[in-house]
Motif scaffolding. Structure first.
Motif, PDB file in Angstrom:
ATOM      1  N   TYR A   1      14.692   2.315  -5.492  1.00 59.29           N
ATOM      2  CA  TYR A   1      13.536   2.501  -4.619  1.00 59.29           C
ATOM      3  C   TYR A   1      12.392   3.188  -5.377  1.00 59.29           C
ATOM      4  O   TYR A   1      11.235   2.783  -5.269  1.00 59.29           O
ATOM      5  N   GLU A   2      12.750   4.211  -6.170  1.00 55.56           N
ATOM      6  CA  GLU A   2      11.728   4.946  -6.916  1.00 55.56           C
ATOM      7  C   GLU A   2      11.042   4.074  -7.961  1.00 55.56           C
ATOM      8  O   GLU A   2       9.844   4.209  -8.203  1.00 55.56           O
ATOM      9  N   LYS A   3      11.801   3.195  -8.601  1.00 55.49           N
ATOM     10  CA  LYS A   3      11.280   2.401  -9.714  1.00 55.49           C
ATOM     11  C   LYS A   3      10.925   0.962  -9.338  1.00 55.49           C
ATOM     12  O   LYS A   3      10.611   0.159 -10.201  1.00 55.49           O
ATOM     13  N   MET A   4      10.983   0.643  -8.057  1.00 55.68           N
ATOM     14  CA  MET A   4      10.769  -0.734  -7.609  1.00 55.68           C
ATOM     15  C   MET A   4       9.418  -1.292  -8.054  1.00 55.68           C
ATOM     16  O   MET A   4       9.322  -2.460  -8.440  1.00 55.68           O
ATOM     17  N   ASP A   5       8.382  -0.487  -8.041  1.00 55.48           N
ATOM     18  CA  ASP A   5       7.053  -0.968  -8.422  1.00 55.48           C
ATOM     19  C   ASP A   5       6.952  -1.267  -9.910  1.00 55.48           C
ATOM     20  O   ASP A   5       6.086  -2.029 -10.332  1.00 55.48           O
ATOM     21  N   SER A   6       7.829  -0.666 -10.700  1.00 56.58           N
ATOM     22  CA  SER A   6       7.769  -0.901 -12.143  1.00 56.58           C
ATOM     23  C   SER A   6       8.708  -2.018 -12.595  1.00 56.58           C
ATOM     24  O   SER A   6       8.799  -2.300 -13.782  1.00 56.58           O
ATOM     25  N   PHE A   7       9.413  -2.669 -11.658  1.00 55.24           N
ATOM     26  CA  PHE A   7      10.291  -3.787 -12.001  1.00 55.24           C
ATOM     27  C   PHE A   7       9.432  -4.932 -12.526  1.00 55.24           C
ATOM     28  O   PHE A   7       8.489  -5.365 -11.885  1.00 55.24           O
ATOM     29  N   ARG A   8       9.787  -5.422 -13.739  1.00 55.45           N
ATOM     30  CA  ARG A   8       8.943  -6.399 -14.429  1.00 55.45           C
ATOM     31  C   ARG A   8       9.404  -7.844 -14.267  1.00 55.45           C
ATOM     32  O   ARG A   8       8.836  -8.737 -14.898  1.00 55.45           O
ATOM     33  N   ASN A   9      10.420  -8.099 -13.490  1.00 53.57           N
ATOM     34  CA  ASN A   9      10.937  -9.453 -13.259  1.00 53.57           C
ATOM     35  C   ASN A   9      11.382 -10.151 -14.541  1.00 53.57           C
ATOM     36  O   ASN A   9      11.324 -11.374 -14.645  1.00 53.57           O
ATOM     37  N   GLU A  10      11.820  -9.363 -15.539  1.00 52.80           N
ATOM     38  CA  GLU A  10      12.346  -9.954 -16.770  1.00 52.80           C
ATOM     39  C   GLU A  10      13.798 -10.389 -16.587  1.00 52.80           C
ATOM     40  O   GLU A  10      14.347 -11.099 -17.414  1.00 52.80           O
TER      41      GLU A  10
ATOM     42  N   LYS B   1      19.793  -8.405  -9.395  1.00 53.79           N
ATOM     43  CA  LYS B   1      21.215  -8.103  -9.555  1.00 53.79           C
ATOM     44  C   LYS B   1      21.488  -7.526 -10.936  1.00 53.79           C
ATOM     45  O   LYS B   1      22.175  -6.521 -11.069  1.00 53.79           O
ATOM     46  N   THR B   2      20.960  -8.154 -11.962  1.00 48.86           N
ATOM     47  CA  THR B   2      21.149  -7.664 -13.330  1.00 48.86           C
ATOM     48  C   THR B   2      20.578  -6.261 -13.471  1.00 48.86           C
ATOM     49  O   THR B   2      21.190  -5.388 -14.090  1.00 48.86           O
ATOM     50  N   TRP B   3      19.425  -6.045 -12.895  1.00 46.33           N
ATOM     51  CA  TRP B   3      18.777  -4.734 -12.955  1.00 46.33           C
ATOM     52  C   TRP B   3      19.635  -3.675 -12.260  1.00 46.33           C
ATOM     53  O   TRP B   3      19.870  -2.592 -12.803  1.00 46.33           O
ATOM     54  N   LEU B   4      20.141  -3.982 -11.074  1.00 48.34           N
ATOM     55  CA  LEU B   4      20.982  -3.034 -10.339  1.00 48.34           C
ATOM     56  C   LEU B   4      22.295  -2.757 -11.070  1.00 48.34           C
ATOM     57  O   LEU B   4      22.753  -1.612 -11.118  1.00 48.34           O
ATOM     58  N   VAL B   5      22.897  -3.794 -11.647  1.00 48.52           N
ATOM     59  CA  VAL B   5      24.142  -3.595 -12.396  1.00 48.52           C
ATOM     60  C   VAL B   5      23.887  -2.711 -13.610  1.00 48.52           C
ATOM     61  O   VAL B   5      24.682  -1.828 -13.929  1.00 48.52           O
ATOM     62  N   SER B   6      22.780  -2.922 -14.265  1.00 48.96           N
ATOM     63  CA  SER B   6      22.418  -2.099 -15.423  1.00 48.96           C
ATOM     64  C   SER B   6      22.259  -0.629 -15.024  1.00 48.96           C
ATOM     65  O   SER B   6      22.775   0.271 -15.702  1.00 48.96           O
ATOM     66  N   ILE B   7      21.567  -0.384 -13.934  1.00 45.89           N
ATOM     67  CA  ILE B   7      21.403   0.988 -13.439  1.00 45.89           C
ATOM     68  C   ILE B   7      22.766   1.574 -13.090  1.00 45.89           C
ATOM     69  O   ILE B   7      23.065   2.735 -13.417  1.00 45.89           O
ATOM     70  N   THR B   8      23.625   0.778 -12.459  1.00 41.95           N
ATOM     71  CA  THR B   8      24.959   1.241 -12.060  1.00 41.95           C
ATOM     72  C   THR B   8      25.794   1.613 -13.273  1.00 41.95           C
ATOM     73  O   THR B   8      26.418   2.686 -13.310  1.00 41.95           O
ATOM     74  N   VAL B   9      25.820   0.749 -14.264  1.00 38.82           N
ATOM     75  CA  VAL B   9      26.601   1.012 -15.480  1.00 38.82           C
ATOM     76  C   VAL B   9      26.126   2.293 -16.151  1.00 38.82           C
ATOM     77  O   VAL B   9      26.926   3.158 -16.523  1.00 38.82           O
ATOM     78  N   ASN B  10      24.814   2.434 -16.289  1.00 38.61           N
ATOM     79  CA  ASN B  10      24.272   3.634 -16.932  1.00 38.61           C
ATOM     80  C   ASN B  10      24.586   4.895 -16.133  1.00 38.61           C
ATOM     81  O   ASN B  10      24.940   5.940 -16.696  1.00 38.61           O
ATOM     82  N   ARG B  11      24.480   4.812 -14.818  1.00 39.52           N
ATOM     83  CA  ARG B  11      24.775   5.977 -13.976  1.00 39.52           C
ATOM     84  C   ARG B  11      26.255   6.352 -14.067  1.00 39.52           C
ATOM     85  O   ARG B  11      26.604   7.536 -14.128  1.00 39.52           O
ATOM     86  N   CYS B  12      27.133   5.348 -14.091  1.00 37.18           N
ATOM     87  CA  CYS B  12      28.576   5.617 -14.219  1.00 37.18           C
ATOM     88  C   CYS B  12      28.889   6.275 -15.553  1.00 37.18           C
ATOM     89  O   CYS B  12      29.702   7.208 -15.623  1.00 37.18           O
TER      90      CYS B  12
END
Length: 185
Positions: free
Chosen positions: A59-68, A72-83
Motif C-alpha cells: 500500500y505504501e509503495k503502490m504509487d512507485s510500482f513501475r509495472n516491470e 504477483k511477482t512484486w508481492l512474492v518478492s516483497i514476501t521473500v525479502n520480508r521472510c
C-alpha cells in the motif's frame, strides 16, 4: 488443454484507486503470500503477520510500482525479502515461539481423511524439511508456477543456480521420500 493466464492482463487495476487496488491484491494473492511466508517461517501466526507487513508495504509503495513485472511477482518478492528479514532477526533466532492453533479439517470418516491427505501431507512435510535455499525454489517453481527466469529475478540469483537448486531439491525429496517408504514397510 489448460490456458495459462498472464497476470498482467488479468489484473484490472488501472481504473481502481489505492484502497480498491489493495483489496483486489489481497483477495487475489493473499493466500499465496501467506503460503510462501509459511514455507519460510513454518509458523502460521508468523506467516500471517508477515502477510500483513507485505500488504502494508504494498500500500505504501503502490504509487512507485513501475509495472516491470506482474503484481504477483512484486508481492512474492516483497514476501521473500520480508521472510528473510524475519529469519535473520534476533527475536526469531533467540525466542521460542509455539504454534497454539492448527487448522483442522472435518471429514466424514477416519478412512477418508487418512487416504485423501496422507500423500499430500507427507510431501508437504518433506518439502518443509528441505533447507531454505532448496525449499524456496521448489515452492516457487512447483506450487507458485513461476518460471526459472522469474525465480532468478525474484531471488536475485543466476538462472543456472535456480536449476541447480531445483535439481538438488528434487534429489533430496526423492531421498527423503524413499527413506519414508522403506521405514513405512
Amino acid at each position: 488443454m489448460i490456458n495459462m493466464v498472464d497476470d498482467s492482463i488479468s489484473e484490472p487495476l488501472n481504473d481502481l484507486n489505492r484502497e480498491e487496488k489493495l483489496r483486489w491484491l489481497m483477495k487475489t494473492y493473499g493466500n499465496d503470500v501467506i503460503r510462501i511466508a509459511y514455507t519460510y517461517l513454518k509458523q502460521q501466526q508468523l506467516a500471517e503477520d508477515v502477510s500483513q507487513d507485505v500488504f502494508v508495504k504494498c500500500y505504501e509503495k503502490m504509487d512507485s510500482f513501475r509495472n516491470e513485472s506482474s503484481y504477483k511477482t512484486w508481492l512474492v518478492s516483497i514476501t521473500v525479502n520480508r521472510c528473510k528479514d524475519v529469519l535473520k532477526s534476533w527475536a526469531f533466532r533467540n525466542l521460542y515461539i509455539t504454534d497454539f492453533f492448527r487448522s483442522k479439517q472435518a471429514y466424514s470418516t477416519i478412512e477418508q481423511s487418512y487416504f485423501s491427505n496422507e500423500e499430500d501431507e507427507l510431501i508437504s512435510k518433506q518439502v518443509l524439511a528441505l533447507p531454505v535455499k532448496l525449499r524456496e525454489v521448489i515452492i516457487l517453481y512447483y506450487y507458485q508456477e513461476f518460471s526459472i527466469d522469474e525465480i532468478s529475478d525474484l531471488l536475485g540469483i543466476n538462472p543456472n543456480t535456480v536449476k541447480t537448486r531445483l535439481h538438488r531439491g528434487r534429489l533430496k525429496l526423492k531421498e527423503l521420500l524413499g527413506a519414508w517408504s522403506v521405514n513405512a514397510e
